[in-house]
Design a protein around this motif. Structure first.
Motif, PDB file in Angstrom:
ATOM      1  N   LEU A  90     -51.995  19.742   0.908  1.00  0.00           N
ATOM      2  CA  LEU A  90     -50.621  19.474   1.321  1.00  0.00           C
ATOM      3  C   LEU A  90     -50.177  20.501   2.363  1.00  0.00           C
ATOM      4  CD1 LEU A  90     -49.125  18.795  -2.224  1.00  0.00           C
ATOM      5  CD2 LEU A  90     -49.610  17.077  -0.486  1.00  0.00           C
ATOM      6  N   HIS A  91     -50.473  21.765   2.106  1.00  0.00           N
ATOM      7  CA  HIS A  91     -50.090  22.829   3.039  1.00  0.00           C
ATOM      8  C   HIS A  91     -50.807  22.670   4.377  1.00  0.00           C
ATOM      9  CE1 HIS A  91     -49.209  25.551  -0.705  1.00  0.00           C
ATOM     10  NE2 HIS A  91     -48.338  24.575  -0.568  1.00  0.00           N
ATOM     11  N   ASP A  92     -52.093  22.335   4.333  1.00  0.00           N
ATOM     12  CA  ASP A  92     -52.855  22.182   5.571  1.00  0.00           C
ATOM     13  C   ASP A  92     -52.292  21.053   6.429  1.00  0.00           C
ATOM     14  OD1 ASP A  92     -54.525  24.252   4.927  1.00  0.00           O
ATOM     15  OD2 ASP A  92     -56.191  22.982   4.263  1.00  0.00           O
ATOM     16  N   LEU A  93     -51.919  19.939   5.792  1.00  0.00           N
ATOM     17  CA  LEU A  93     -51.374  18.822   6.576  1.00  0.00           C
ATOM     18  C   LEU A  93     -50.085  19.240   7.271  1.00  0.00           C
ATOM     19  CD1 LEU A  93     -51.303  15.092   5.687  1.00  0.00           C
ATOM     20  CD2 LEU A  93     -49.245  16.179   6.577  1.00  0.00           C
ATOM     21  N   ILE A  94     -49.240  19.994   6.568  1.00  0.00           N
ATOM     22  CA  ILE A  94     -47.991  20.450   7.186  1.00  0.00           C
ATOM     23  C   ILE A  94     -48.282  21.372   8.363  1.00  0.00           C
ATOM     24  CG2 ILE A  94     -45.918  21.851   6.819  1.00  0.00           C
ATOM     25  CD1 ILE A  94     -45.871  20.766   3.935  1.00  0.00           C
ATOM     26  N   ARG A  95     -49.214  22.303   8.183  1.00  0.00           N
ATOM     27  CA  ARG A  95     -49.524  23.238   9.270  1.00  0.00           C
ATOM     28  C   ARG A  95     -50.120  22.522  10.479  1.00  0.00           C
ATOM     29  NH1 ARG A  95     -51.431  26.666   4.780  1.00  0.00           N
ATOM     30  NH2 ARG A  95     -49.919  28.371   4.503  1.00  0.00           N
ATOM     31  N   GLN A  96     -50.959  21.534  10.217  1.00  0.00           N
ATOM     32  CA  GLN A  96     -51.614  20.816  11.312  1.00  0.00           C
ATOM     33  C   GLN A  96     -50.677  19.841  12.018  1.00  0.00           C
ATOM     34  OE1 GLN A  96     -54.888  18.968   9.256  1.00  0.00           O
ATOM     35  NE2 GLN A  96     -55.809  20.935   8.704  1.00  0.00           N
ATOM     36  N   HIS A  97     -49.645  19.406  11.329  1.00  0.00           N
ATOM     37  CA  HIS A  97     -48.701  18.413  11.889  1.00  0.00           C
ATOM     38  C   HIS A  97     -47.288  18.927  11.629  1.00  0.00           C
ATOM     39  CE1 HIS A  97     -51.986  15.568  12.551  1.00  0.00           C
ATOM     40  NE2 HIS A  97     -52.467  16.060  11.429  1.00  0.00           N
ATOM     41  N   ALA A  98     -46.952  20.002  12.336  1.00  0.00           N
ATOM     42  CA  ALA A  98     -45.756  20.788  12.023  1.00  0.00           C
ATOM     43  C   ALA A  98     -44.438  20.120  12.412  1.00  0.00           C
ATOM     44  CB  ALA A  98     -45.849  22.154  12.708  1.00  0.00           C
ATOM     45  N   LEU A  99     -44.484  19.063  13.221  1.00  0.00           N
ATOM     46  CA  LEU A  99     -43.244  18.397  13.613  1.00  0.00           C
ATOM     47  C   LEU A  99     -42.771  17.517  12.458  1.00  0.00           C
ATOM     48  CD1 LEU A  99     -41.211  17.965  15.962  1.00  0.00           C
ATOM     49  CD2 LEU A  99     -42.466  15.872  16.481  1.00  0.00           C
ATOM     50  N   GLY A 100     -41.763  17.993  11.735  1.00  0.00           N
ATOM     51  CA  GLY A 100     -41.264  17.253  10.583  1.00  0.00           C
ATOM     52  C   GLY A 100     -39.991  16.504  10.906  1.00  0.00           C
ATOM     53  N   ALA A 101     -39.752  15.430  10.176  1.00  0.00           N
ATOM     54  CA  ALA A 101     -38.494  14.683  10.287  1.00  0.00           C
ATOM     55  C   ALA A 101     -37.581  15.171   9.161  1.00  0.00           C
ATOM     56  CB  ALA A 101     -38.737  13.185  10.173  1.00  0.00           C
ATOM     57  N   LEU A 102     -36.555  15.938   9.523  1.00  0.00           N
ATOM     58  CA  LEU A 102     -35.602  16.464   8.556  1.00  0.00           C
ATOM     59  C   LEU A 102     -34.540  15.403   8.282  1.00  0.00           C
ATOM     60  CD1 LEU A 102     -34.198  18.771   6.931  1.00  0.00           C
ATOM     61  CD2 LEU A 102     -33.060  19.401   9.084  1.00  0.00           C
ATOM     62  N   VAL A 103     -34.505  14.914   7.056  1.00  0.00           N
ATOM     63  CA  VAL A 103     -33.559  13.867   6.666  1.00  0.00           C
ATOM     64  C   VAL A 103     -32.436  14.505   5.858  1.00  0.00           C
ATOM     65  CG1 VAL A 103     -33.252  11.667   5.476  1.00  0.00           C
ATOM     66  CG2 VAL A 103     -35.433  12.186   6.609  1.00  0.00           C
TER      67      VAL A 103
END
Length: 218
Positions: A15-28
């Motif tokens: 889970l952490h790796d996916l966030i680091r690799q795809h850091a552009l998040g959609a803040l809802v």
């Protein structure tokens, strides 16, 4: 998010790796004006005790930081590679004609509580760390000190920091785990043939990580 068990992504490091690799998040967020979504690059901060924070900044002109209160519940969505999957890629389709189109993807939903950090020291630190992380692959990484100090100071005044204390991470990797070996291989080979190598590699990595050897393309 609906997650059949075979698609559940539960390993914290994955889970952490996916966030680091795809850091552009959609803040809802859900403020007085209703639901809103802002697309923001986040820094993932994992403490020694396992607590997770998401750190970021937004433009001071962006009303999102004024439309929330400290402690409000928010959702941040991180999406990795994705691709349409044609039934024609399954060898079994050509025999029984019992396959339909689908979509492969991997996502993490971070549930948490937001707080606004209108603090230059906080924002400067977030900017410096995000810059180091994302400039690292460059031949000559850009640094904040490459710009005139007064320019950086002015830019810092134009942004506001935000922090999300993560209460729950939920992951889903829908990557053909529910298909038999030859159909799984057919998808991997078709994706590679059309240049979608990133998601085909994620499929293979996900299959290899499953308890009991999952399908693996030849």
């Amino acid at each position: 998010m609906y997650i059949p068990q075979e698609f559940a992504l539960e390993d914290p490091s994955a889970l952490h790796d996916l966030i680091r690799q795809h850091a552009l998040g959609a803040l809802v967020t859900h403020g007085a004006g209703g639901l809103d979504a802002n697309h923001i690059p986040f820094e993932l901060d994992v403490a020694a005790d396992g607590k997770v924070r998401l750190l970021a900044h937004v433009a001071r002109k962006n009303p999102v930081w004024q439309g929330v209160k400290d402690g409000d519940d928010v959702l941040v969505v991180f999406r990795a590679e994705h691709a349409y999957i044609s039934p024609n890629w399954y060898p079994s389709k050509h025999e029984a004609h019992r396959q339909v189109p689908t979509w492969n993807y991997a996502v993490v939903h971070a549930h948490g509580r937001i707080s606004v950090r209108d603090d230059e020291r906080f924002v400067r630190g977030v900017l410096a760390r995000l810059t180091r992380a994302h400039e690292k692959p460059q031949p000559k990484p850009w640094k904040m000190t490459d710009s005139a100090p007064e320019y950086i100071d002015a830019m810092l005044q134009a942004i506001v920091g935000i922090q999300v204390e993560v209460t729950r991470l939920v992951g889903k990797a829908k990557l053909s785990q529910n298909k038999d070996r030859r159909d799984f291989d057919g998808v991997v080979q078709a994706l590679r043939a059309q240049g979608d190598t990133a998601i085909s590699e994620r499929m293979l990595a996900c299959a290899a990580a499953r308890p009991g050897a999952g399908p693996e393309a030849a």
